[in-house]
Design a protein around this motif. Structure first.
Motif, PDB file in Angstrom:
ATOM      1  N   GLY A 317       0.818  -1.205   0.000  1.00  0.00           N
ATOM      2  CA  GLY A 317       0.000   0.000   0.000  1.00  0.00           C
ATOM      3  C   GLY A 317       0.852   1.254   0.000  1.00  0.00           C
ATOM      4  N   THR A 318       0.211   2.362  -0.391  1.00  0.00           N
ATOM      5  CA  THR A 318       0.855   3.671  -0.394  1.00  0.00           C
ATOM      6  C   THR A 318       0.233   4.521   0.695  1.00  0.00           C
ATOM      7  N   GLN A 319       1.046   5.357   1.341  1.00  0.00           N
ATOM      8  CA  GLN A 319       0.538   6.240   2.391  1.00  0.00           C
ATOM      9  C   GLN A 319       0.511   7.664   1.867  1.00  0.00           C
ATOM     10  N   TYR A 320      -0.677   8.260   1.929  1.00  0.00           N
ATOM     11  CA  TYR A 320      -0.879   9.660   1.549  1.00  0.00           C
ATOM     12  C   TYR A 320      -1.303  10.402   2.818  1.00  0.00           C
ATOM     13  N   GLY A 321      -0.406  11.198   3.371  1.00  0.00           N
ATOM     14  CA  GLY A 321      -0.717  11.789   4.664  1.00  0.00           C
ATOM     15  C   GLY A 321      -0.966  10.665   5.655  1.00  0.00           C
ATOM     16  N   PRO A 322      -2.108  10.672   6.373  1.00  0.00           N
ATOM     17  CA  PRO A 322      -2.386   9.591   7.318  1.00  0.00           C
ATOM     18  C   PRO A 322      -3.076   8.377   6.705  1.00  0.00           C
ATOM     19  N   LEU A 323      -3.488   8.477   5.439  1.00  0.00           N
ATOM     20  CA  LEU A 323      -4.263   7.400   4.808  1.00  0.00           C
ATOM     21  C   LEU A 323      -3.346   6.376   4.144  1.00  0.00           C
ATOM     22  N   ARG A 324      -3.671   5.102   4.349  1.00  0.00           N
ATOM     23  CA  ARG A 324      -2.908   4.019   3.744  1.00  0.00           C
ATOM     24  C   ARG A 324      -3.831   3.188   2.865  1.00  0.00           C
ATOM     25  N   GLY A 325      -3.371   2.873   1.657  1.00  0.00           N
ATOM     26  CA  GLY A 325      -4.204   2.065   0.783  1.00  0.00           C
ATOM     27  C   GLY A 325      -3.726   2.112  -0.650  1.00  0.00           C
ATOM     28  N   THR A 326      -4.671   1.977  -1.573  1.00  0.00           N
ATOM     29  CA  THR A 326      -4.349   1.862  -2.991  1.00  0.00           C
ATOM     30  C   THR A 326      -5.440   2.501  -3.839  1.00  0.00           C
ATOM     31  N   ALA A 327      -5.025   3.201  -4.880  1.00  0.00           N
ATOM     32  CA  ALA A 327      -5.928   3.676  -5.934  1.00  0.00           C
ATOM     33  C   ALA A 327      -5.436   3.074  -7.240  1.00  0.00           C
ATOM     34  N   SER A 328      -6.343   2.518  -8.027  1.00  0.00           N
ATOM     35  CA  SER A 328      -5.864   1.736  -9.159  1.00  0.00           C
ATOM     36  C   SER A 328      -6.880   1.659 -10.290  1.00  0.00           C
ATOM     37  N   ALA A 329      -6.354   1.216 -11.439  1.00  0.00           N
ATOM     38  CA  ALA A 329      -7.176   1.009 -12.628  1.00  0.00           C
ATOM     39  C   ALA A 329      -6.932  -0.383 -13.166  1.00  0.00           C
ATOM     40  N   THR A 330      -7.997  -1.026 -13.607  1.00  0.00           N
ATOM     41  CA  THR A 330      -7.878  -2.236 -14.394  1.00  0.00           C
ATOM     42  C   THR A 330      -8.792  -2.054 -15.594  1.00  0.00           C
ATOM     43  N   VAL A 331      -8.822  -2.992 -16.509  1.00  0.00           N
ATOM     44  CA  VAL A 331      -9.609  -2.811 -17.724  1.00  0.00           C
ATOM     45  C   VAL A 331     -11.087  -2.602 -17.382  1.00  0.00           C
ATOM     46  N   GLY A 332     -11.569  -1.388 -17.570  1.00  0.00           N
ATOM     47  CA  GLY A 332     -12.978  -1.084 -17.376  1.00  0.00           C
ATOM     48  C   GLY A 332     -13.377  -0.638 -15.998  1.00  0.00           C
ATOM     49  N   VAL A 333     -12.453  -0.569 -15.042  1.00  0.00           N
ATOM     50  CA  VAL A 333     -12.832  -0.268 -13.657  1.00  0.00           C
ATOM     51  C   VAL A 333     -11.758   0.574 -12.979  1.00  0.00           C
ATOM     52  N   LEU A 334     -12.206   1.521 -12.151  1.00  0.00           N
ATOM     53  CA  LEU A 334     -11.329   2.285 -11.269  1.00  0.00           C
ATOM     54  C   LEU A 334     -11.786   2.052  -9.836  1.00  0.00           C
ATOM     55  N   THR A 335     -10.869   1.662  -8.951  1.00  0.00           N
ATOM     56  CA  THR A 335     -11.226   1.382  -7.560  1.00  0.00           C
ATOM     57  C   THR A 335     -10.146   1.921  -6.631  1.00  0.00           C
TER      58      THR A 335
END
Length: 410
Positions: A317-335
């Protein structure tokens, strides 16, 4: 220290509730704050050119909110999207695979500094790469997706083998030496899945069921069989392929709703629900499944070169400020899915057109987080101070700037 003490409970067997440590309220966010959260989702769906989307916020001191917009596909008569609709997790799937790595480290099956070649000895060119680097995206292996992107879009039902995809990534020029720099790579994540299977002599699905899904009671989360191209209850998937100038050709929207999970597999092929994704994000950020030492190792983050000083990379995961997680794209979907381990603030959002890319969905999640961070405390709860290095206005502006193929409603 609270997080580390709680984390140890995840190693004793049985179910684990990552939210228990926050002692939150069982309440629903309503009124103006709920309307503001819903509007972010409405705008995210319209700006991305999606037919629908879902989002959820958990703020333990204030309550929970879930929203849905639109329909599950562009086909006539498509069902309405609901907060219970399942969706493709895209790169959020990597949280599951990397949590499995940390669990197997705790179990003594592998170590973070084990060489990949120790387990995958039939593939050349893996010298110097460790298991940890596969989840921190510092392996130097190129991502296989760019070279196969056109195949994924135009032949989404094709079944791919992991070795075929890994080989495609390994064959590309290295982005750097192992441990040299951060570069996201699904190649590395699929390679990790192979290594963990060989190290444990067990199938990845069995391992994930025992070490991640069952302990967290994630009943809606799975990696569909490669030949199951239309899993039940999953929102559709759409993308506009690149035009001559490289930008998405919005007039050529492709329906990739029927697609094999094998194109992303253990890296980005899982499906889930809002409720499950919130639990997973909290567990990944807060260490609910792993021991104290592994938790420290997982989030001993390193700055991402070229990114803002408040952006750093952990294991899974990546940390942005205090938030930890993931932003991502796959074919046809952003989550995207992010959680703050100190307060439990968690946001999840998914839309079903990937043309705008992962930066778009990250900013949409940041807008949700900004609104949620200011939710007033319920009776008996304390209002936390959550210092996000962005405002809702900044996040919404960047979301708009990165939008592609928006609908007229936007």
């Amino acid at each position: 220290m609270v997080a580390a003490v709680f984390a140890l409970s995840g190693c004793t067997g049985g179910s684990v509730d990552p939210a228990a440590r926050y002692d939150g309220v069982d309440a629903e966010v309503t009124g103006d704050p709920a309307a503001a959260l819903q509007q972010v989702l409405v705008d995210a769906v319209a700006l991305s050119g999606s037919s629908g989307g879902v989002a959820s916020v958990s703020a333990p001191w204030a309550g929970d909110w879930s929203g849905a917009v639109g329909v599950v596909g562009f086909d006539e008569g498509a069902a309405t999207t609901t907060p219970d609709s399942r969706f493709r997790m895209a790169g959020v799937s990597s949280m599951v695979t990397c949590l499995l790595l940390m669990r197997l480290v705790d179990a003594g099956t592998v170590a973070l500094d084990d060489q990949v070649g120790q387990y995958v000895d039939d593939m050349p060119g893996l010298d110097g790469i460790t298991l940890e680097q596969l989840c921190s995206h510092e392996s130097g292996l190129a991502d296989y997706r760019p070279s196969l992107y056109a195949h994924f879009i135009h032949n989404p039902e094709r079944v791919w083998s992991r070795i075929e995809l890994i080989s495609a990534g390994v064959a590309r020029d290295r982005v750097g030496a192992p441990g040299q720099l951060y570069s996201y790579s699904d190649t590395g994540l699929l390679l990790l899945a192979v290594a963990l299977e060989r190290a444990s002599h067990r199938d990845w699905n069995d391992l994930v069921r025992q070490y991640v899904l069952e302990p967290l009671d994630l009943e809606d989360t799975e990696l569909p069989a490669a030949d199951t191209v239309a899993p039940d209850g999953v929102i559709g998937a759409y993308v506009s392929p690149p035009g001559a100038d490289g930008a998405p050709d919005c007039a050529a929207r492709v329906d990739d709703s029927r697609q094999s999970s094998s194109m992303g597999g253990e890296a980005s092929g899982l499906v889930s629900s809002l409720d499950d994704a919130v639990v997973l994000a909290q567990a990944n950020a807060g260490g609910a499944l792993v021991g104290e030492h592994s938790y420290r190792e997982q989030w001993a983050t390193e700055l991402v070169p070229g990114a803002a000083p408040w952006v750093s990379q952990g294991i899974g995961g990546t940390q942005y400020g205090p938030l930890r997680g993931t932003a991502s794209a796959t074919v046809g979907v952003l989550t995207a899915a992010f959680s703050d381990p100190e307060t439990g603030l968690t946001v999840v959002i998914s839309v079903n057109n990937s043309s705008s890319g992962q930066d778009f969905i990250r900013e949409a999640s940041f807008a949700l987080a900004s609104i949620a961070s200011k939710l007033p405390a319920a009776e008996g709860q304390a209002q936390p101070l959550i210092e996000l290095p962005w405002s809702v206005e900044q996040a919404r502006e960047k979301m708009t700037q990165s939008a592609r193929c928006s609908t007229p409603a936007a």
